[in-house]
Design a protein around this motif. Sequence first.
Motif, short mmCIF file in Angstrom:
data_model
loop_
_atom_site.label_atom_id
_atom_site.label_comp_id
_atom_site.label_asym_id
_atom_site.label_seq_id
_atom_site.Cartn_x
_atom_site.Cartn_y
_atom_site.Cartn_z
N GLY A 12 0.79 -1.23 0.00
CA GLY A 12 0.00 0.00 0.00
C GLY A 12 0.82 1.28 0.00
N HIS A 13 2.13 1.18 0.13
CA HIS A 13 3.00 2.36 0.08
C HIS A 13 3.52 2.49 -1.36
N GLU A 14 2.72 3.13 -2.19
CA GLU A 14 3.00 3.16 -3.63
C GLU A 14 4.22 4.02 -3.95
N PRO A 15 5.22 3.46 -4.63
CA PRO A 15 6.37 4.26 -5.05
C PRO A 15 5.96 5.25 -6.14
N ASP A 16 6.59 6.42 -6.15
CA ASP A 16 6.28 7.39 -7.20
C ASP A 16 6.99 6.99 -8.50
N ALA A 17 6.73 7.73 -9.55
CA ALA A 17 7.26 7.38 -10.88
C ALA A 17 8.79 7.36 -10.90
N ASP A 18 9.39 8.32 -10.20
CA ASP A 18 10.85 8.38 -10.17
C ASP A 18 11.42 7.14 -9.48
N THR A 19 10.82 6.75 -8.36
CA THR A 19 11.30 5.56 -7.63
C THR A 19 11.13 4.31 -8.48
N ARG A 20 10.00 4.21 -9.17
CA ARG A 20 9.78 3.04 -10.03
C ARG A 20 10.83 2.98 -11.14
N ALA A 21 11.19 4.12 -11.68
CA ALA A 21 12.20 4.15 -12.73
C ALA A 21 13.57 3.75 -12.17
N ARG A 22 13.89 4.22 -10.99
CA ARG A 22 15.17 3.89 -10.37
C ARG A 22 15.24 2.41 -10.03
N PHE A 23 14.12 1.87 -9.52
CA PHE A 23 14.08 0.44 -9.24
C PHE A 23 14.25 -0.38 -10.52
N ALA A 24 13.57 0.03 -11.57
CA ALA A 24 13.67 -0.69 -12.84
C ALA A 24 15.10 -0.68 -13.36
N ALA A 25 15.78 0.45 -13.21
CA ALA A 25 17.16 0.55 -13.67
C ALA A 25 18.08 -0.39 -12.91
N ARG A 26 17.73 -0.69 -11.67
CA ARG A 26 18.55 -1.57 -10.85
C ARG A 26 18.04 -3.01 -10.86
N GLY A 27 17.00 -3.28 -11.64
CA GLY A 27 16.49 -4.64 -11.73
C GLY A 27 15.70 -5.08 -10.52
N ILE A 28 15.10 -4.12 -9.79
CA ILE A 28 14.28 -4.44 -8.62
C ILE A 28 12.82 -4.57 -9.08
N ARG A 29 12.24 -5.72 -8.88
CA ARG A 29 10.87 -5.97 -9.27
C ARG A 29 9.92 -5.42 -8.20
N ILE A 30 8.82 -4.80 -8.62
CA ILE A 30 7.83 -4.25 -7.71
C ILE A 30 6.56 -5.09 -7.76
N VAL A 31 6.05 -5.47 -6.57
CA VAL A 31 4.79 -6.20 -6.48
C VAL A 31 3.82 -5.34 -5.68
N ASP A 32 2.74 -4.91 -6.33
CA ASP A 32 1.76 -4.04 -5.69
C ASP A 32 0.62 -4.80 -5.02
N ALA A 33 0.45 -6.08 -5.33
CA ALA A 33 -0.67 -6.85 -4.81
C ALA A 33 -0.56 -7.02 -3.30
N PRO A 34 -1.70 -7.14 -2.60
CA PRO A 34 -1.69 -7.30 -1.14
C PRO A 34 -1.02 -8.61 -0.72
N VAL A 35 -0.36 -8.56 0.44
CA VAL A 35 0.30 -9.73 1.02
C VAL A 35 -0.59 -10.32 2.11
N ARG A 36 -0.78 -11.64 2.09
CA ARG A 36 -1.63 -12.29 3.09
C ARG A 36 -0.81 -12.81 4.26
N GLU A 37 0.31 -13.47 3.98
CA GLU A 37 1.09 -14.08 5.06
C GLU A 37 2.49 -14.44 4.58
N VAL A 38 3.35 -14.71 5.56
CA VAL A 38 4.68 -15.24 5.29
C VAL A 38 4.63 -16.75 5.43
N VAL A 39 5.16 -17.45 4.45
CA VAL A 39 5.09 -18.91 4.42
C VAL A 39 6.39 -19.50 4.95
#
Length: 337
Positions: free
Chosen positions: A193-220
């Motif tokens: 729920g803490h949505e990265p802004d466009a600049d952060t998304r671009a920086r993450f993409a440049a570093r190969g960091i994948r972003i998952v926006d879907a809700p998390v239910r639990e740790v397995v």
Amino acid sequence: MSVRASAHASDALPSEAVDVVVIGGGAAGLNGALILARSRRSVVVIDSGTPRNAPAEAVHGFIVLDGRPPSEILERGREQVRRYGGRVVSGEVGSTEPAAPAPDGDLRFTVILADGRAVTARRVLVATGLRDELPDIPGLAEHWGHGVVHCPYCHGWEVRDEPIGVLATGPASVHQALLFRQLTDDLIYFTLGHEPDADTRARFAARGIRIVDAPVREVVTGQDSGIAGVRMADGAVVARRVLAVATHMRARTEGLDGLKLPMEDLAGGTGRRFASGMAGTTEVPGVWVAGNATDLMAQVGASAAAGALAGSHINAQLAAADTDAALAAAQGGTTTT
């Protein structure tokens, strides 16, 4: 995030007033006590036995002691304080308040433990540390200190090259993700729920960091009792072996309300700490604070150094008070003809 108390030998609480009571037996408290005891000050450390780093297997980033278990470091610290005449008392503080001044006008404080025992001191060093508050995600807390980490400098080398997931808790998580990217090529950022802004998304993409926006239910948890992944709201599991979380950090304040120490919030809502000035001084005369209780980001080495600085500052003030008292006594006993 609470930790289980660890048992350790306890000294008797003195019946006479002491120079300093140190509340908290972690790196800051013990190093402050060590400096004071070596200065021939009577000092008592009140230690609840619940250090922040108790779940960790080892302390890292502290030269000479790198890789040593936290319990071993603290036990050696207690022994060293005792070697110079300091006392380490096992117990929890119930209340701490200013008391009536001494006849010479010097300060006094009363510290009462939860079991009713009490001690009077001329000065107080607060080194209670902090508590880490984790996101309320099922399965997360049980892996804290092992598969769930927060500091790339404390744990990063040990989790290098693993599939790491960053669970976002606020703006600080963006910085955290960039630091953990230095340690692995396989990094996923769960926004929670803490949505990265466009600049952060671009920086993450440049570093190969994948972003998952879907809700998390639990740790397995996997068959090896470690983390196997993160289950999403749709039931799919994203495989991860390590999760990094920027916790909300709160100074431990139990038993200290009577001191009325000022507190302050950190920018971005990352934590709440005791306000302090040079060498750990506070707005309350006679009270100092050191370590994670006032510096939420300090590692073990920095906390120990802060405790030493506060201890030397307390000793200097006590030396001045002793001199003032001696001078007043000498002048009061002088007669003129």
